[in-house]
Write an enzyme that holds these catalytic residues in place. Structure first.
Site, PDB file in Angstrom:
ATOM      1  N   CYS A 123       0.822  -1.221   0.000  1.00  0.00           N
ATOM      2  CA  CYS A 123       0.000   0.000   0.000  1.00  0.00           C
ATOM      3  C   CYS A 123       0.854   1.267   0.000  1.00  0.00           C
ATOM      4  O   CYS A 123       0.333   2.356  -0.226  1.00  0.00           O
ATOM      5  CB  CYS A 123      -0.935   0.010   1.203  1.00  0.00           C
ATOM      6  SG  CYS A 123      -2.050  -1.403   1.257  1.00  0.00           S
ATOM      7  N   HIS A 266      -3.093   7.192   3.367  1.00  0.00           N
ATOM      8  CA  HIS A 266      -3.519   5.924   2.769  1.00  0.00           C
ATOM      9  C   HIS A 266      -4.827   5.454   3.400  1.00  0.00           C
ATOM     10  O   HIS A 266      -4.949   5.385   4.625  1.00  0.00           O
ATOM     11  CB  HIS A 266      -2.423   4.872   2.953  1.00  0.00           C
ATOM     12  CG  HIS A 266      -2.894   3.479   2.671  1.00  0.00           C
ATOM     13  ND1 HIS A 266      -3.536   3.154   1.495  1.00  0.00           N
ATOM     14  CD2 HIS A 266      -2.854   2.346   3.409  1.00  0.00           C
ATOM     15  CE1 HIS A 266      -3.859   1.875   1.523  1.00  0.00           C
ATOM     16  NE2 HIS A 266      -3.455   1.360   2.673  1.00  0.00           N
ATOM     17  N   ASN A 296     -10.099   0.053   0.765  1.00  0.00           N
ATOM     18  CA  ASN A 296      -8.631   0.110   0.703  1.00  0.00           C
ATOM     19  C   ASN A 296      -8.197  -0.409  -0.672  1.00  0.00           C
ATOM     20  O   ASN A 296      -8.339  -1.596  -0.956  1.00  0.00           O
ATOM     21  CB  ASN A 296      -8.051  -0.753   1.833  1.00  0.00           C
ATOM     22  CG  ASN A 296      -6.529  -0.770   1.834  1.00  0.00           C
ATOM     23  OD1 ASN A 296      -5.892  -0.408   0.848  1.00  0.00           O
ATOM     24  ND2 ASN A 296      -5.945  -1.200   2.938  1.00  0.00           N
TER      25      ASN A 296
HETATM   26  N1  COA Z   1     -16.976  -8.972  11.072  1.00  0.00           N
HETATM   27  C1  COA Z   1     -17.177  -9.272  12.360  1.00  0.00           C
HETATM   28  N2  COA Z   1     -16.203  -9.568  13.224  1.00  0.00           N
HETATM   29  C2  COA Z   1     -14.943  -9.532  12.746  1.00  0.00           C
HETATM   30  C3  COA Z   1     -14.644  -9.225  11.389  1.00  0.00           C
HETATM   31  C4  COA Z   1     -15.733  -8.941  10.547  1.00  0.00           C
HETATM   32  N3  COA Z   1     -15.567  -8.617   9.254  1.00  0.00           N
HETATM   33  N4  COA Z   1     -13.325  -9.274  11.210  1.00  0.00           N
HETATM   34  C5  COA Z   1     -12.779  -9.606  12.398  1.00  0.00           C
HETATM   35  N5  COA Z   1     -13.771  -9.776  13.313  1.00  0.00           N
HETATM   36  C6  COA Z   1     -13.640 -10.128  14.726  1.00  0.00           C
HETATM   37  C7  COA Z   1     -12.406 -10.930  15.002  1.00  0.00           C
HETATM   38  O1  COA Z   1     -12.598 -12.295  14.692  1.00  0.00           O
HETATM   39  C8  COA Z   1     -12.241 -10.688  16.486  1.00  0.00           C
HETATM   40  O2  COA Z   1     -13.098 -11.557  17.175  1.00  0.00           O
HETATM   41  P1  COA Z   1     -12.675 -12.207  18.583  1.00  0.00           P
HETATM   42  O3  COA Z   1     -12.426 -11.044  19.503  1.00  0.00           O
HETATM   43  O4  COA Z   1     -13.866 -13.035  18.936  1.00  0.00           O
HETATM   44  O5  COA Z   1     -11.438 -12.986  18.289  1.00  0.00           O
HETATM   45  C9  COA Z   1     -12.730  -9.258  16.685  1.00  0.00           C
HETATM   46  O6  COA Z   1     -13.500  -8.963  15.495  1.00  0.00           O
HETATM   47  C10 COA Z   1     -11.621  -8.251  16.824  1.00  0.00           C
HETATM   48  O7  COA Z   1     -10.616  -8.538  15.832  1.00  0.00           O
HETATM   49  P2  COA Z   1      -9.433  -7.540  15.537  1.00  0.00           P
HETATM   50  O8  COA Z   1      -8.633  -8.099  14.387  1.00  0.00           O
HETATM   51  O9  COA Z   1      -8.688  -7.248  16.802  1.00  0.00           O
HETATM   52  O10 COA Z   1     -10.265  -6.243  15.097  1.00  0.00           O
HETATM   53  P3  COA Z   1      -9.755  -4.825  14.685  1.00  0.00           P
HETATM   54  O11 COA Z   1     -10.455  -3.827  15.494  1.00  0.00           O
HETATM   55  O12 COA Z   1      -8.268  -4.750  14.629  1.00  0.00           O
HETATM   56  O13 COA Z   1     -10.313  -4.679  13.199  1.00  0.00           O
HETATM   57  C11 COA Z   1      -9.443  -4.809  10.946  1.00  0.00           C
HETATM   58  C12 COA Z   1      -9.913  -5.582  12.189  1.00  0.00           C
HETATM   59  C13 COA Z   1      -8.917  -5.791   9.932  1.00  0.00           C
HETATM   60  C14 COA Z   1     -10.671  -4.070  10.401  1.00  0.00           C
HETATM   61  C15 COA Z   1      -8.376  -3.778  11.359  1.00  0.00           C
HETATM   62  O14 COA Z   1      -7.397  -4.399  12.135  1.00  0.00           O
HETATM   63  C16 COA Z   1      -7.697  -3.124  10.163  1.00  0.00           C
HETATM   64  O15 COA Z   1      -8.319  -2.450   9.360  1.00  0.00           O
HETATM   65  N6  COA Z   1      -6.373  -3.269  10.027  1.00  0.00           N
HETATM   66  C17 COA Z   1      -5.613  -2.671   8.946  1.00  0.00           C
HETATM   67  C18 COA Z   1      -5.812  -3.488   7.749  1.00  0.00           C
HETATM   68  C19 COA Z   1      -5.316  -2.889   6.451  1.00  0.00           C
HETATM   69  O16 COA Z   1      -5.846  -1.940   5.952  1.00  0.00           O
HETATM   70  N7  COA Z   1      -4.301  -3.494   5.889  1.00  0.00           N
HETATM   71  C20 COA Z   1      -3.874  -3.186   4.576  1.00  0.00           C
HETATM   72  C21 COA Z   1      -2.558  -2.599   4.478  1.00  0.00           C
HETATM   73  S1  COA Z   1      -2.392  -1.043   5.283  1.00  0.00           S
END
Ligand code: COA
Length: 347
Positions: A123, A266, A296
């Site tokens: 990214c 980004h 994204n």
């Molecule tokens: N719907 C519902 N629940 C979801 C989910 C979804 N789409 N995706 C993950 N969860 C759940 C997980 O399983 C977890 O459950 P648990 O607590 O029972 O284990 C809970 O939500 C929290 O997961 P976590 O990964 O800690 O959530 P988060 O707040 O970090 O959000 C992302 C997850 C992926 C949205 C976030 O981390 C993110 O956007 N990261 C950056 C990703 C990105 O853009 N990467 C590209 C390069 S920059």
């Protein structure tokens, strides 16, 4: 008798200036409701935890070069140029593992045999690519360079993976950079960039490269050719590194944080953008966003946001703009520019 040549007037160091901007998005939009029909998630979770309402998805016949050509055409038209000296394409989703996609793009844009190559930095790819293009211009190797960020993320996202499927979208954006003097409006300031390869497993396509070649995969391992991501690790590092990179890039440009009129960040997750802006003390109205509409789009994210913000009048001549990206690798990069007058973005 010999006479000494008169001293040349001091020249400002050479830089690269933004003279054209364009973008292209596939027609099809996928809503959260549509995703939720086949995924164990909810519209509310996607909206509140990521900040995305819709994303654009390419039809199966459309590949990265197709979108790159559309965006490149618009950027060149916006710049009023019919030729450039080189093409640099940032992508994590090339048409093929070999060859690079940029030569195809250059050919289809009718640019003849100009140098053309891909930059792979996840990214952060677009800001890496503008940095490389600026260096080509500073070295005198090229005068005008087309820089494209284009991604077909739908080709590498597992539709059954709720931790990635709601996040990513497809699209392309492009800029034309031209030799200028440092400090000219639109010229790119010093870059602050870096990588942290110890986190290479945080966003990765586990198989299909030389570590685990595609031909060695057993039937059940085909899913290892999709992106796998530890989202919360990415989120933490993204906020930390982009905050520091913006601070350092502003300082390198001689700006205080309060001087930043617009922060172009980004579009990974609305919480990441808010986290960076908050840590820097930059108010939300100075942070344009399009993640709700496009998701994204990886290396296409920054030029898509530049184009939509410019087209909507959220970027105006004379504004001091900081740009920051973060992605797989990990990689990150930030730079600055003063928005130029007379630039019309074609979206
Ligand atoms: N719907 C519902 N629940 C979801 C989910 C979804 N789409 N995706 C993950 N969860 C759940 C997980 O399983 C977890 O459950 P648990 O607590 O029972 O284990 C809970 O939500 C929290 O997961 P976590 O990964 O800690 O959530 P988060 O707040 O970090 O959000 C992302 C997850 C992926 C949205 C976030 O981390 C993110 O956007 N990261 C950056 C990703 C990105 O853009 N990467 C590209 C390069 S920059």
């Amino acid at each position: 008798m010999t006479t000494a040549s008169p001293a040349l007037p001091p020249q400002a160091p050479r830089s690269a200036r933004l003279i054209g901007l364009g973008s292209w998005l596939p027609q099809r939009r996928v809503t959260n409701a549509e995703l939720c029909a086949s995924l164990d998630t909810s519209e509310e979770w996607i909206r509140t935890r990521i900040g995305i309402a819709t994303r654009h998805v390419a039809d199966p016949a459309t590949a990265t070069s197709d979108m790159a050509v559309e965006a490149g055409t618009r950027a060149m038209k916006s710049a009023g140029v019919e030729h450039v000296d080189a093409v640099v394409l940032a992508t994590a989703t090339p048409d093929h593992p070999v060859p690079g996609t940029a030569p195809t793009v250059a050919h289809r844009l009718g640019l003849g045999h100009v140098p053309a190559f891909d930059v792979g930095a996840g990214c952060s790819g677009f800001v890496y690519a503008t940095t490389v293009a600026t260096a080509l211009i500073q070295a005198g190797t090229s005068r005008t360079v087309l820089v494209v960020g284009a991604e077909t993320m739908s080709a590498v996202i597992d539709p059954a993976d709720r931790t990635t499927a709601p996040i990513f979208g497809d699209g392309a954006g492009a800029v034309v950079l031209r030799a200028a003097r440092a400090g000219d409006p639109g010229s790119l300031g010093p870059v602050v960039w870096g990588s942290a390869g110890e986190h290479s497993d945080a966003i990765r396509i586990p198989a299909g490269g030389s570590r685990r070649p595609a031909h060695t995969l057993a039937g059940g391992e085909a899913a290892d050719r999709y992106v796998r991501m530890q989202g919360n690790v990415v989120l933490r590092h993204a906020v930390r590194h982009m905050t520091r990179a913006v601070r350092d890039a502003a300082a390198a440009a001689g700006w205080a944080i309060e001087d930043i009129d617009r922060l172009i960040i980004h579009q990974a997750n609305a919480r990441i953008s808010a986290g960076v802006a908050d840590a820097l003390g930059i108010s939300p109205e100075r942070v344009p966003s399009n993640i709700a509409e496009v998701g994204n789009t990886s290396a296409a994210s920054i030029p898509l946001l530049l184009a939509s913000a410019a087209a909507e009048g959220r970027l105006a001549a004379g504004q001091r703009v900081a740009v920051a990206a973060f992605g797989a690798g990990f990689t990150w990069a930030a730079t600055t520019l003063v928005w130029p007058a007379g630039l019309s973005a074609l979206t």
